[in-house]
Design a protein around this motif. Structure first.
Motif, PDB file in Angstrom:
ATOM      1  N   VAL A 235       0.837  -1.207   0.000  1.00  0.00           N
ATOM      2  CA  VAL A 235       0.000   0.000   0.000  1.00  0.00           C
ATOM      3  C   VAL A 235       0.867   1.251   0.000  1.00  0.00           C
ATOM      4  O   VAL A 235       0.617   2.210  -0.744  1.00  0.00           O
ATOM      5  CB  VAL A 235      -0.950  -0.011   1.215  1.00  0.00           C
ATOM      6  N   ARG A 239       1.250   4.291  -2.934  1.00  0.00           N
ATOM      7  CA  ARG A 239       1.015   5.706  -2.634  1.00  0.00           C
ATOM      8  C   ARG A 239       2.108   6.586  -3.241  1.00  0.00           C
ATOM      9  O   ARG A 239       1.880   7.762  -3.533  1.00  0.00           O
ATOM     10  CB  ARG A 239       0.972   5.928  -1.117  1.00  0.00           C
ATOM     11  N   ASP A 259      -3.835  -7.249  -2.671  1.00  0.00           N
ATOM     12  CA  ASP A 259      -4.826  -6.340  -2.105  1.00  0.00           C
ATOM     13  C   ASP A 259      -4.438  -4.890  -2.371  1.00  0.00           C
ATOM     14  O   ASP A 259      -5.286  -4.050  -2.690  1.00  0.00           O
ATOM     15  CB  ASP A 259      -4.975  -6.571  -0.601  1.00  0.00           C
ATOM     16  N   ALA A 260      -3.157  -4.581  -2.226  1.00  0.00           N
ATOM     17  CA  ALA A 260      -2.690  -3.228  -2.473  1.00  0.00           C
ATOM     18  C   ALA A 260      -2.851  -2.850  -3.937  1.00  0.00           C
ATOM     19  O   ALA A 260      -3.249  -1.720  -4.265  1.00  0.00           O
ATOM     20  CB  ALA A 260      -1.231  -3.095  -2.046  1.00  0.00           C
ATOM     21  N   ALA A 262      -5.062  -4.150  -6.050  1.00  0.00           N
ATOM     22  CA  ALA A 262      -6.501  -4.006  -6.308  1.00  0.00           C
ATOM     23  C   ALA A 262      -6.991  -2.641  -5.846  1.00  0.00           C
ATOM     24  O   ALA A 262      -7.778  -1.980  -6.542  1.00  0.00           O
ATOM     25  CB  ALA A 262      -7.267  -5.119  -5.601  1.00  0.00           C
ATOM     26  N   GLY A 263      -6.503  -2.200  -4.686  1.00  0.00           N
ATOM     27  CA  GLY A 263      -6.906  -0.890  -4.190  1.00  0.00           C
ATOM     28  C   GLY A 263      -6.413   0.241  -5.070  1.00  0.00           C
ATOM     29  O   GLY A 263      -7.149   1.207  -5.335  1.00  0.00           O
ATOM     30  N   ALA A 264      -5.176   0.152  -5.533  1.00  0.00           N
ATOM     31  CA  ALA A 264      -4.615   1.201  -6.385  1.00  0.00           C
ATOM     32  C   ALA A 264      -5.341   1.287  -7.720  1.00  0.00           C
ATOM     33  O   ALA A 264      -5.505   2.376  -8.283  1.00  0.00           O
ATOM     34  CB  ALA A 264      -3.124   0.949  -6.601  1.00  0.00           C
ATOM     35  N   ALA A 266      -8.583   0.265  -8.145  1.00  0.00           N
ATOM     36  CA  ALA A 266      -9.967   0.655  -7.878  1.00  0.00           C
ATOM     37  C   ALA A 266     -10.115   2.153  -7.685  1.00  0.00           C
ATOM     38  O   ALA A 266     -11.105   2.754  -8.134  1.00  0.00           O
ATOM     39  CB  ALA A 266     -10.487  -0.096  -6.651  1.00  0.00           C
ATOM     40  N   ASP A 267      -9.146   2.786  -7.009  1.00  0.00           N
ATOM     41  CA  ASP A 267      -9.275   4.222  -6.763  1.00  0.00           C
ATOM     42  C   ASP A 267      -8.616   5.072  -7.847  1.00  0.00           C
ATOM     43  O   ASP A 267      -8.532   6.294  -7.729  1.00  0.00           O
ATOM     44  CB  ASP A 267      -8.733   4.601  -5.381  1.00  0.00           C
ATOM     45  N   ARG A 269      -5.549   5.223  -8.685  1.00  0.00           N
ATOM     46  CA  ARG A 269      -4.217   5.734  -8.331  1.00  0.00           C
ATOM     47  C   ARG A 269      -3.205   5.439  -9.438  1.00  0.00           C
ATOM     48  O   ARG A 269      -2.354   6.262  -9.749  1.00  0.00           O
ATOM     49  CB  ARG A 269      -3.764   5.104  -7.023  1.00  0.00           C
ATOM     50  N   ARG A 288      -8.049 -12.974  -3.573  1.00  0.00           N
ATOM     51  CA  ARG A 288      -7.497 -11.626  -3.547  1.00  0.00           C
ATOM     52  C   ARG A 288      -7.164 -11.119  -4.950  1.00  0.00           C
ATOM     53  O   ARG A 288      -7.103  -9.904  -5.171  1.00  0.00           O
ATOM     54  CB  ARG A 288      -6.243 -11.593  -2.674  1.00  0.00           C
ATOM     55  N   HIS A 295     -10.378  -6.264 -13.546  1.00  0.00           N
ATOM     56  CA  HIS A 295     -10.285  -4.827 -13.805  1.00  0.00           C
ATOM     57  C   HIS A 295     -10.009  -4.567 -15.293  1.00  0.00           C
ATOM     58  O   HIS A 295      -9.146  -5.214 -15.893  1.00  0.00           O
ATOM     59  CB  HIS A 295      -9.174  -4.202 -12.955  1.00  0.00           C
TER      60      HIS A 295
END
Length: 342
Positions: A235, A239, A259-260, A262-264, A266-267, A269, A288, A295
């Motif tokens: 994560v 960032r 997970d990190a 997927a988050g990057a 999704a938002d 980033r 996961r 995506h």
């Protein structure tokens, strides 16, 4: 006198189109390893059994173990017994060789570090340029009935952007030479090298991973998997990535926290990712990876960056010749992972 034995735990090249191993396909190995008890790991009709009593039984009394994706464990070495002379990885990486355990047991280990440099660098460049030129949405749109030059968005001019390479070994250098030709500048992060080597490839070294992530428009990973790189793209790392940057990984799946990632994605980033490797090997066995695979800005292949007919044949010949040399007591230098052992 008993013939020396060599066990190939999980050779992918032994599997037929029907999905079953066939020893007839081991012609190269039989030609080089004459007079050898050539064994192959157990297969249940769907996959090789990597952690099973049948594998340990096959390993009993062997002088050489050849592993592909199979993990070297204490139990496997115990099953082989005191006559084990070497373990060979049929591939580039060394993480599943368990070098610390082999060093503890004083068992020499080898890999084939350079058989697929051209293949992996070409695959990396292909993945990167497919992301940059938005080829997948273009293909899907046009085959789906829509002619639209803007489908997938407008690509950027690469000569005004920056390529970032993490890990500058054989493949990282080849990527700098080939893919770097398209970008305005190439940055390199490799804590084991000085600045002069990247400069010789027209690249500039940076001091930290976060420095590279913050300055790169496309980041490609070419570092080994070890305790310092396991989950390095987490994560916090995402960032630091430049907004809209792309990520390419044809090295090791565990370099990235799914997970990190997927988050990057999704938002928004990062702009997208192209992946040839996962952990576990088949991402469909770990939920996961599901949001990553689904995506629309993700391009994936099934751990085949190394693959070509020529590379596979070369790897097989070289592994068999290393095994032959070990059995005959000849020194092996290329590919030696634990050089201090005798």
């Amino acid at each position: 006198m008993t013939s020396p034995a060599v066990l190939y735990t999980d050779p992918a090249w032994l599997i037929t189109a029907a999905g079953h191993p066939d020893p007839v396909l081991a012609g190269i190995e039989q030609q080089i390893l004459t007079g050898v008890d050539l064994r192959f790991g157990p297969h249940d009709g769907h996959r090789y059994l990597h952690d099973d009593s049948a594998l340990h039984a096959a390993a009993d009394g062997v002088q050489v173990l050849v592993v592909y994706r199979c993990q070297v464990t204490r139990e496997l070495l115990d099953a082989a017994g005191p006559g084990l002379k070497a373990v060979i990885r049929q591939g580039v990486g060394v993480d599943n060789l368990n070098p610390a355990l082999l060093a503890e047991r004083r068992i020499p280990a080898y890999n084939i570090p350079d058989y697929c440099v051209g293949e992996v660098s070409a695959h990396t460049a292909t993945l990167a340029l497919a992301l940059e030129r938005r080829l997948i949405p273009q293909h899907q749109g046009l085959t789906g009935g829509t002619f639209d030059i803007y489908a997938g968005g407008v690509p950027r001019r690469l000569s005004e952007h920056t390529l970032g390479i993490v890990g500058f070994g054989r493949i990282g250098r080849a990527v700098a030479r080939h893919l770097g030709a398209f970008y305005g500048q190439t940055l390199v992060f490799d804590p084991y090298l000085g600045a002069d080597l990247p400069a010789g490839y027209g690249a500039r070294a940076v001091a930290t991973l976060h420095d590279l992530l913050a300055a790169s428009d496309l980041v490609t990973l070419h570092c080994p998997l070890d305790p310092s790189t396991d989950g390095m793209l987490d994560v916090e790392a995402f960032r630091h990535m430049r907004a809209g940057a792309y990520l390419v990984n044809a090295a090791r799946g565990r370099l990235i926290d799914p997970d990190a990632l997927a988050g990057a994605l999704a938002d928004g980033r990062i702009g997208g990712a192209a992946l040839d490797v996962f952990s576990p090997e088949n991402p469909h066995t770990d939920p996961r990876w599901k949001p990553v695979l689904e995506h629309p800005a993700v391009l994936v292949t099934s751990h085949r960056a190394f693959l070509s007919t020529e590379a596979e044949l070369s790897s097989r010949r070289r592994v068999a010749q290393i095994a032959r040399d070990v059995l005959d007591g000849r020194p092996v230098t290329v590919g030696r992972v634990l050089p201090g052992l005798r």
